[in-house]
Design a protein around this motif. Structure first.
Motif, PDB file in Angstrom:
ATOM      1  N   SER A  16       3.886   0.808   5.492  1.00  0.00           N
ATOM      2  CA  SER A  16       5.172   1.143   5.082  1.00  0.00           C
ATOM      3  C   SER A  16       5.220   2.619   5.234  1.00  0.00           C
ATOM      4  O   SER A  16       4.183   3.161   5.190  1.00  0.00           O
ATOM      5  N   LEU A  17       6.337   3.114   5.271  1.00  0.00           N
ATOM      6  CA  LEU A  17       6.445   4.739   5.307  1.00  0.00           C
ATOM      7  C   LEU A  17       6.321   5.104   3.941  1.00  0.00           C
ATOM      8  O   LEU A  17       6.872   4.665   2.885  1.00  0.00           O
ATOM      9  N   GLU A  56       6.156  10.737  11.060  1.00  0.00           N
ATOM     10  CA  GLU A  56       6.016   9.688  10.095  1.00  0.00           C
ATOM     11  C   GLU A  56       4.806   9.347   9.733  1.00  0.00           C
ATOM     12  O   GLU A  56       3.724   9.586  10.195  1.00  0.00           O
ATOM     13  N   LEU A  57       4.585   9.266   8.188  1.00  0.00           N
ATOM     14  CA  LEU A  57       3.367   9.017   7.615  1.00  0.00           C
ATOM     15  C   LEU A  57       3.286   7.716   6.900  1.00  0.00           C
ATOM     16  O   LEU A  57       4.451   7.364   6.184  1.00  0.00           O
ATOM     17  N   PHE A  58       2.697   6.999   7.348  1.00  0.00           N
ATOM     18  CA  PHE A  58       2.513   5.399   6.853  1.00  0.00           C
ATOM     19  C   PHE A  58       1.185   5.165   5.959  1.00  0.00           C
ATOM     20  O   PHE A  58       0.296   5.699   6.369  1.00  0.00           O
ATOM     21  N   HIS A  67      -4.237  -3.406  -1.878  1.00  0.00           N
ATOM     22  CA  HIS A  67      -4.228  -2.082  -2.007  1.00  0.00           C
ATOM     23  C   HIS A  67      -3.767  -1.197  -0.793  1.00  0.00           C
ATOM     24  O   HIS A  67      -3.884  -1.578   0.163  1.00  0.00           O
ATOM     25  N   TYR A  68      -3.384   0.026  -1.000  1.00  0.00           N
ATOM     26  CA  TYR A  68      -3.174   0.730   0.054  1.00  0.00           C
ATOM     27  C   TYR A  68      -4.512   1.306   0.604  1.00  0.00           C
ATOM     28  O   TYR A  68      -5.548   1.964   0.055  1.00  0.00           O
ATOM     29  N   THR A  69      -5.039   1.066   1.973  1.00  0.00           N
ATOM     30  CA  THR A  69      -6.448   1.328   2.193  1.00  0.00           C
ATOM     31  C   THR A  69      -6.257   2.287   3.558  1.00  0.00           C
ATOM     32  O   THR A  69      -7.568   2.733   3.892  1.00  0.00           O
ATOM     33  N   VAL A  70      -5.245   2.567   4.317  1.00  0.00           N
ATOM     34  CA  VAL A  70      -5.292   3.476   5.403  1.00  0.00           C
ATOM     35  C   VAL A  70      -4.000   4.304   5.302  1.00  0.00           C
ATOM     36  O   VAL A  70      -2.837   3.739   4.964  1.00  0.00           O
ATOM     37  N   VAL A  71      -4.197   5.509   5.807  1.00  0.00           N
ATOM     38  CA  VAL A  71      -2.933   6.321   5.923  1.00  0.00           C
ATOM     39  C   VAL A  71      -2.934   6.641   7.656  1.00  0.00           C
ATOM     40  O   VAL A  71      -4.239   6.762   7.873  1.00  0.00           O
ATOM     41  N   ILE A  72      -1.852   6.540   8.167  1.00  0.00           N
ATOM     42  CA  ILE A  72      -1.672   6.668   9.561  1.00  0.00           C
ATOM     43  C   ILE A  72      -0.441   7.709   9.800  1.00  0.00           C
ATOM     44  O   ILE A  72       0.664   7.615   9.209  1.00  0.00           O
ATOM     45  N   GLY A  73      -0.507   8.750  10.535  1.00  0.00           N
ATOM     46  CA  GLY A  73       0.383   9.790  10.749  1.00  0.00           C
ATOM     47  C   GLY A  73       0.694   9.683  12.243  1.00  0.00           C
ATOM     48  O   GLY A  73      -0.246   9.704  12.852  1.00  0.00           O
ATOM     49  N   VAL A  74       2.092   9.548  12.506  1.00  0.00           N
ATOM     50  CA  VAL A  74       2.499   9.413  13.979  1.00  0.00           C
ATOM     51  C   VAL A  74       3.343  10.466  14.321  1.00  0.00           C
ATOM     52  O   VAL A  74       4.217  11.065  13.423  1.00  0.00           O
TER      53      VAL A  74
END
Length: 134
Positions: A16-17, A56-58, A67-74
């Motif tokens: 999710s964004l 975008e940052l997800f 739980h939110y466990t990873v951040v991905i930037g594209v």
């Protein structure tokens, strides 16, 4: 104690964004990276993603723990999506990062079906491993 994440599971849409209400979660996960040694460094990085509509940052939400466990930037560049930022939280141990990464890769493919997904010079090996994971 780290919770083990199953190596294979059905991919659910849990990418999710990051909205205006969630940057603190992203900051917490991103702060674990060596290149972001200060809070100001982390804030600058998040602001960099928010400053351009092609970036975008997800956050990846573990389907079991929620739980939110990873951040991905594209960043979208021409006909490609470049994965610029990968930040795993401590909940995802090294043994399961490739499996989780594969699920993230599949979610990115669903979000950007007509664009090639690639990494930067420094993380292309990781992104290629996600794509090839069986």
């Amino acid at each position: 104690m780290k919770r083990r994440i199953p190596a294979r599971r059905k991919v659910a849409t849990v990418l999710s964004l990051i909205d205006d209400e969630q940057p603190k979660i992203a900051m917490g996960l991103t702060a674990g990276l060596p290149e972001f040694s200060t809070l100001a460094d982390v804030q600058r990085e998040i602001e960099w993603y928010q400053s351009n509509q092609d970036r975008e940052l997800f956050m990846w939400q573990d389907p079991l723990s929620k739980h939110y466990t990873v951040v991905i930037g594209v960043e979208q560049v021409y006909s490609s999506v470049i994965v610029r930022l990968i930040a795993f939280g401590p909940e995802v141990d090294d043994a399961h990062r490739k499996a989780v990464g594969h699920d993230i890769y599949q979610a990115l493919q669903q979000r950007y079906p007509k664009q090639a997904i690639m990494g930067t010079i420094s993380n292309q090996k990781i992104v290629s491993g996600w794509a090839a994971y069986e």
